[in-house]
Design a protein around this motif. Sequence first.
Motif, PDB file in Angstrom:
ATOM      1  N   UNK A  80       0.544  -1.223   0.102  1.00  0.00           N
ATOM      2  CA  UNK A  80       0.062   0.019   0.021  1.00  0.00           C
ATOM      3  C   UNK A  80       0.825   1.286   0.094  1.00  0.00           C
ATOM      4  N   UNK A  81       1.840   1.261   0.931  1.00  0.00           N
ATOM      5  CA  UNK A  81       2.751   2.237   1.092  1.00  0.00           C
ATOM      6  C   UNK A  81       3.702   2.583  -0.428  1.00  0.00           C
ATOM      7  N   UNK A  82       3.815   1.555  -0.963  1.00  0.00           N
ATOM      8  CA  UNK A  82       4.666   1.776  -2.385  1.00  0.00           C
ATOM      9  C   UNK A  82       3.648   2.172  -3.444  1.00  0.00           C
ATOM     10  N   UNK A  83       2.238   1.878  -3.450  1.00  0.00           N
ATOM     11  CA  UNK A  83       1.546   2.128  -4.265  1.00  0.00           C
ATOM     12  C   UNK A  83       1.240   3.687  -4.290  1.00  0.00           C
ATOM     13  N   UNK A  84       1.157   4.047  -3.062  1.00  0.00           N
ATOM     14  CA  UNK A  84       0.843   5.511  -2.837  1.00  0.00           C
ATOM     15  C   UNK A  84       2.094   6.577  -2.908  1.00  0.00           C
ATOM     16  N   UNK A  85       3.162   5.895  -2.547  1.00  0.00           N
ATOM     17  CA  UNK A  85       4.171   6.783  -2.256  1.00  0.00           C
ATOM     18  C   UNK A  85       5.379   6.175  -3.204  1.00  0.00           C
ATOM     19  N   UNK A  86       5.449   6.069  -4.424  1.00  0.00           N
ATOM     20  CA  UNK A  86       6.183   5.212  -5.164  1.00  0.00           C
ATOM     21  C   UNK A  86       7.885   5.552  -4.919  1.00  0.00           C
ATOM     22  N   UNK A  87       8.010   6.809  -4.770  1.00  0.00           N
ATOM     23  CA  UNK A  87       9.585   7.177  -4.706  1.00  0.00           C
ATOM     24  C   UNK A  87       9.868   7.263  -3.182  1.00  0.00           C
ATOM     25  N   UNK A  88       8.852   6.933  -2.265  1.00  0.00           N
ATOM     26  CA  UNK A  88       9.272   6.654  -0.701  1.00  0.00           C
ATOM     27  C   UNK A  88       9.771   8.049  -0.171  1.00  0.00           C
ATOM     28  N   UNK A  89       8.977   9.128  -0.263  1.00  0.00           N
ATOM     29  CA  UNK A  89       9.322  10.527   0.114  1.00  0.00           C
ATOM     30  C   UNK A  89       8.559  10.885   1.537  1.00  0.00           C
ATOM     31  N   UNK A  90       7.421  10.295   1.636  1.00  0.00           N
ATOM     32  CA  UNK A  90       6.671  10.603   2.544  1.00  0.00           C
ATOM     33  C   UNK A  90       7.105   9.754   3.976  1.00  0.00           C
ATOM     34  N   UNK A  91       7.839  10.594   5.088  1.00  0.00           N
ATOM     35  CA  UNK A  91       7.993  10.011   6.287  1.00  0.00           C
ATOM     36  C   UNK A  91       8.863   8.690   6.349  1.00  0.00           C
TER      37      UNK A  91
END
Length: 467
Positions: free
Chosen positions: A449-460
């Motif tokens: 879920x995290x990867x789907x919404x934040x593919x570049x991994x910048x949110x916290x």
Amino acid sequence: MSDVQHQPLWIADLARIVGERAIVLPGHEDFEKYTQDETENLRFCPQAVIRPENAIQIQQLVRLAEREHLPLVPRGGGTGLSGGALATRGGIVLSLERLNRILEIDEQNFFVTVEPGVITQTLQEAVEEKGLFYPPDPASRGSCTIGGNIAENAGGPRALKYGVTKDYVYGLKVVLSGGELATFGGKRLKDVSGYNMPQLFVGSEGTLGVVTEITLKLIALPRYRRTLLAPFDSIERAAAAVPDIMARGVLPCALEFLEQDCLKAIEAHRSMHVRFSDRAAVLLIEVDGNHETALDAEIEIIAEVLENFSAADCFIAETTAQQTEIWDLRRSAGEAVKSICAYKEEDTVVPRSRLPELVLGVHEICSRWGLRVICYGHAGDGNIHCNLLKSGLSDEKWEHELPEAISEIFRLTVSLGGTISGEHGIGHVQRRYLPIALSPAEIGVEQRLKTALDPLGIFNPGKALPD
Ligand SMILES: Cc1cc2nc3c(=O)[nH]c(=O)nc-3n(C[C@H](O)[C@H](O)[C@H](O)COP(=O)(O)OP(=O)(O)OC[C@H]3O[C@@H](n4cnc5c(N)ncnc54)[C@H](O)[C@@H]3O)c2cc1C
């Protein structure tokens, strides 16, 4: 801004988005406060802190962070107890403190719409002036923000009757990956047009996006309350009384537990006598409603149950001032316990009928590991804060054995049908323990879920989930 020649190039882009005065860099007089929150003994320096004033700026900041692969760490009041607002991987701390307007109190439909940086108590007082009620009341309500409450799904004493933050969140505006601004939900009590998106962001600890506007449900303000303190000669009896009170059909709006060492800590911290500090534990019980006779009847039922547990000599507050005094003492418990020495706070929660096993089990585990422990918290929710104190322990034992003792406490909690955090979140400090509570499959779903919404991994990054 200072030391221009050593600044990364993107700082100039930040300045173009929010203006130079909204940027705090190392060396600035305000910088230090953004390196910490209320979690014990942590300090992490971001490369920059920014204090934007609207969602459009935040959209641009997200695009910049994605372009530069910079962690973006949302921050509310910085009262978090799991290190969620700290820049553990560097990058930019995005403080929401200037987005602090109450946009609308809708008295007809019982909704309030706010920006995330509104202080929880400010919101509560504003709606109470109109006879409305926003119940979630973390003990930190004077300094935490609604945005932080949503990101942590904050609770507090009144959760027992009124629920936690999630029960009031009906609409959110969120800046997502790519800088897109999405509006999920709104001022409607029913909505099944799509997934329940607002709730996905509740408790997500800033790891999926930045919340920029919030619509919360309100209820009518109850007119009366009765507050009672019940002393007990054993911790076990205090814990055992909790499910019995509920079994009699009374639903208090608060049912808090404080053990003797906690009362003594408050006494020392505030240099004053605290009622019943000579007893093993107290329960703080409050009922509220609109009919005084009904409340008196409820207090009588509670008193009957308490008598069965040899807690007959209760103190019932007779004035609002006495009620306020009791709650001030309760709200100072955290600070008081933490002022004793180095500590580590755990936020265990179990079904409330298992509370005696949890409290006694935690004491037994701690005494085996040579640790001093002080417990207090929201007994009605089965949510007990266990503060492990370093006291006379050597640095080596504290460092190497503490995680083992904590793991044991968490294994006990899970075996009782509970979990490792009821309201403080996983953040940075509890990530290593998450596999005690969640299976690899469950963690895997959250990671996808995290990867789907934040593919570049910048949110916290580095929060809420193991790597
Ligand atoms: C003395 C004391 C008593 C407390 N009592 C309670 C209690 O009774 N109940 C309880 O639940 N908690 C309690 N807490 C913990 C803490 O106050 C809560 O977790 C609170 O919700 C944090 O809010 P904050 O604004 O300070 O958030 P911060 O600490 O600034 O941030 C917390 C998390 O929220 C994220 N975040 C903040 N704003 C946003 C946003 N706009 N969009 C996306 N993510 C965001 C951050 O990235 C971080 O992960 C207590 C803390 C203290 C110090």
